[in-house]
Enzyme design. Sequence first.
Site, PDB file in Angstrom:
ATOM      1  N   LYS A  40       4.010   1.883   3.078  1.00  0.00           N
ATOM      2  CA  LYS A  40       3.722   3.318   3.191  1.00  0.00           C
ATOM      3  C   LYS A  40       4.918   4.023   3.805  1.00  0.00           C
ATOM      4  O   LYS A  40       5.606   3.465   4.665  1.00  0.00           O
ATOM      5  CB  LYS A  40       2.468   3.526   4.041  1.00  0.00           C
ATOM      6  CG  LYS A  40       2.085   4.973   4.253  1.00  0.00           C
ATOM      7  CD  LYS A  40       0.660   5.116   4.767  1.00  0.00           C
ATOM      8  CE  LYS A  40       0.449   4.545   6.136  1.00  0.00           C
ATOM      9  NZ  LYS A  40      -0.932   4.807   6.633  1.00  0.00           N
ATOM     10  N   LYS A  96      -3.698   1.468  -2.748  1.00  0.00           N
ATOM     11  CA  LYS A  96      -4.522   2.451  -2.045  1.00  0.00           C
ATOM     12  C   LYS A  96      -4.194   3.846  -2.545  1.00  0.00           C
ATOM     13  O   LYS A  96      -3.023   4.192  -2.711  1.00  0.00           O
ATOM     14  CB  LYS A  96      -4.258   2.375  -0.532  1.00  0.00           C
ATOM     15  CG  LYS A  96      -4.690   1.081   0.110  1.00  0.00           C
ATOM     16  CD  LYS A  96      -4.011   0.856   1.461  1.00  0.00           C
ATOM     17  CE  LYS A  96      -4.140   2.036   2.391  1.00  0.00           C
ATOM     18  NZ  LYS A  96      -3.385   1.827   3.642  1.00  0.00           N
TER      19      LYS A  96
END
EC number: 4.2.3.153
Length: 239
Positions: A40, A96
């Site tokens: 991320k 995700k």
Amino acid sequence: MIFSKTFRDDPHALRLLVSVRDAGEAALALAAGADLIDAKDPERGALGALPPETVRAIAARVGDRALTSAVAGEPEPAALPAAVRAMAGTGIGFVKVALRPGCPPGALTEAAGAAPGRLIAVLFAEDAPRAEAVPALAAAGLAGAMIDTASKDGRRLTDLLTPADLAAFTEACRAHGLLSGLAGSLRVSDIPVLAPVRPSYLGFRGGLCRARDRRLGLDPEALAEAVRTLRALPALEAA
């Protein structure tokens, strides 16, 4: 595949997810004993996606030594499948993606089809997600769902949702065969507090960084403390 098999091996174990921004941080989290290493970009908000080449490097560094996941961002519903497909092709495990209220069921089903058995929906605590939303996620073919905070403004998950809300959400996920995760400016001290809620994993970034600033690098001492705290928990009982 390791990312599904390992969860099935011990479905009641609580796991530690650590978000990393490059292969160097991935190696640090792996050495500390993180269970799930998540790619991320902390400079781009709650669910900032890293470039695919960076995610490939992270996946290669981790290999089969831990579970992996990567954020595919916060695309509009029409762009969901393409964003998921692009990240799924990096060699990462789970993908995700943000799920805002009102997302058409068809778009979610198509997105799940772009990463079969690997898509995790991220619901934001500010949207007051309810356990009643979980059956539709399972019906769409998702692997799991988690709750995170959208605004990294100092408010924490536990400031926005009650333990009863979180327990209802994780219980609904278990009932429908989904993995469940909780994140949102968590600190190491939240591990024993949230463990009884019985998520599949707890997600960390800022709480394990220097000066608790998610934009700074991971702190090896904080990582070690988080792993020690989680491993010291009593075994979770089956429902």
